[in-house]
Design an enzyme around this catalytic site. Structure first.
Site, PDB file in Angstrom:
ATOM      1  N   GLU A 228       1.029  -1.110  -0.126  1.00 14.15           N
ATOM      2  CA  GLU A 228      -0.104  -0.172   0.015  1.00 14.15           C
ATOM      3  C   GLU A 228       0.777   1.350   0.102  1.00 14.15           C
ATOM      4  O   GLU A 228       0.605   2.259  -0.777  1.00 14.15           O
ATOM      5  CB  GLU A 228      -1.005  -0.018   1.156  1.00 14.15           C
ATOM      6  N   SER A 247      -2.427   5.929  -6.177  1.00 15.32           N
ATOM      7  CA  SER A 247      -3.492   6.337  -6.504  1.00 15.32           C
ATOM      8  C   SER A 247      -4.055   7.584  -5.905  1.00 15.32           C
ATOM      9  O   SER A 247      -5.181   7.955  -5.814  1.00 15.32           O
ATOM     10  CB  SER A 247      -4.571   5.145  -6.386  1.00 15.32           C
TER      11      SER A 247
END
Ligand code: HBI
Ligand code: FE
Length: 325
Positions: A228, A247
């Protein structure tokens, strides 16, 4: 030098938490989601939008009924959904050249060519899953929302990544409190096309099978600071490879600025690090390479309390138990 134990469940202690042994066992995760699987919490941007909530259930219903081996049903995305995608896509692609790791940059044009990535089209999970299968053997499974850490990490042992299929609310295109297709397709997918990253991710997954609750917590923390929010060394620069960074246009810039602290990736230390989930991370860990990170995680996994080890047999898509580690 342990031999391969038989398929008998008595080879592992009774106290071992249940874990999937065959790919089809992942079907049992389908209706086990944490918050936001079906209900949206009060502060979610779409909480008061009945149209959005109805649309979410339409899409999550695919995941609810999905079974191993089926093609992932296509979703016909609406104009509003495509507009949201387009905003996110156009913003992030301006940043990838200077912030994303080379592995992400290498595969991105291939996703444009092969999987319909582009500003005006939301790629379908099924096509992306087939592409990943050709690259590294990873596949996608649709998921309704957040799984428990145990279930989510167990999937990685089978080279399966559980992916959401819905998109964030259109009122805040550059914000989402949960995974959505933008996060999965722009952040995670490019890395799962890389063989070393695929091996690294599966290593965490294998360590999670039948692990104690405390060890799951440690592995989930390692997942957090790598898959992540990981950054890696690339020549004399640092670059992002974590999907939460790739993202998020805000954190992508922040993580490579001089504001956060950066430390070397040492799993036994990373596993103890506390982290916020709704703010930028105060500390990031730097991997020297995915191969190096995989070896470190393997070593760390051997120090955990599980009295047996496992390996994945890709021919039978099942887990084999090794009687000593
Ligand atoms: N569930 N669907 C889904 N997607 C994730 O990224 C995810 C999850 N459950 C837990 C989780 N991520 C991580 O934060 C770790 O706990 C593994
Ligand atoms: Fe994620």
């Amino acid at each position: 030098t342990g031999g391969v134990a038989g398929a008998n469940a008595s080879d592992i202690p009774d106290s071992t938490p249940w874990f999937p042994r065959k790919m089809v066992d992942l079907d049992t995760f389908a209706d086990k989601v944490l918050e936001m699987g079906e209900e949206l919490s009060a502060d979610h941007p779409g909480a008061k939008d009945a149209v959005y909530r109805a649309r979410r259930s339409e899409i999550t219903n695919i995941a609810k009924t999905y079974k191993t081996g089926q093609p992932i049903p296509h979703v016909e995305y609406t104009a509003v959904e495509k507009e949201t995608w387009s905003t996110v896509f156009n913003k992030l692609i301006t940043m990838f050249p200077s912030y994303a790791c080379r592995e992400h940059q290498y595969v991105f044009p291939l996703l444009i060519q092969n999987c319909g990535y582009g500003p005006d089209h939301i790629p379908q999970l099924d096509g992306v899953s087939k592409f990943l299968k050709d690259c590294t053997g990873f596949t996608l499974r649709p998921v309704m929302g957040l799984l428990t850490s145990r279930d989510f990490l167990n999937g990685l042992a089978f080279r399966v990544f559980h992916s959401t299929q819905y998109i964030r609310h259109h009122s805040r295109p550059l914000y989402t409190p949960e995974p959505d297709v933008c996060h999965e397709l722009l952040g995670h997918v490019p890395l799962f096309a890389n063989p070393d990253f695929a091996d690294f991710s599966q290593e965490i997954g294998l360590a999670s099978l039948g692990a104690s609750d405390d060890d799951i917590e440690r592995l989930a923390t390692i997942y957090w600071f790598t898959v992540e929010f990981g950054i890696c060394r690339q020549g004399d620069q640092l670059r992002a490879y974590g999907a939460g960074l790739l993202s998020s246009f805000g954190e992508l810039e922040y993580c490579l600025s001089d504001k956060p602290e950066v430390r070397p990736f040492e799993p036994s230390k990373v596993a103890q690090q506390k982290y916020p989930i709704t703010e930028y991370q105060p500390v990031y860990f730097v991997a020297e390479s995915f191969k190096d990170a995989q070896m470190r995680v393997r070593e760390f996994a051997n120090s955990l309390s599980r009295p047996f080890s496992v390996r994945y047999n890709a021919y039978t898509e099942s887990i084999e138990i090794l009687d000593s580690k």
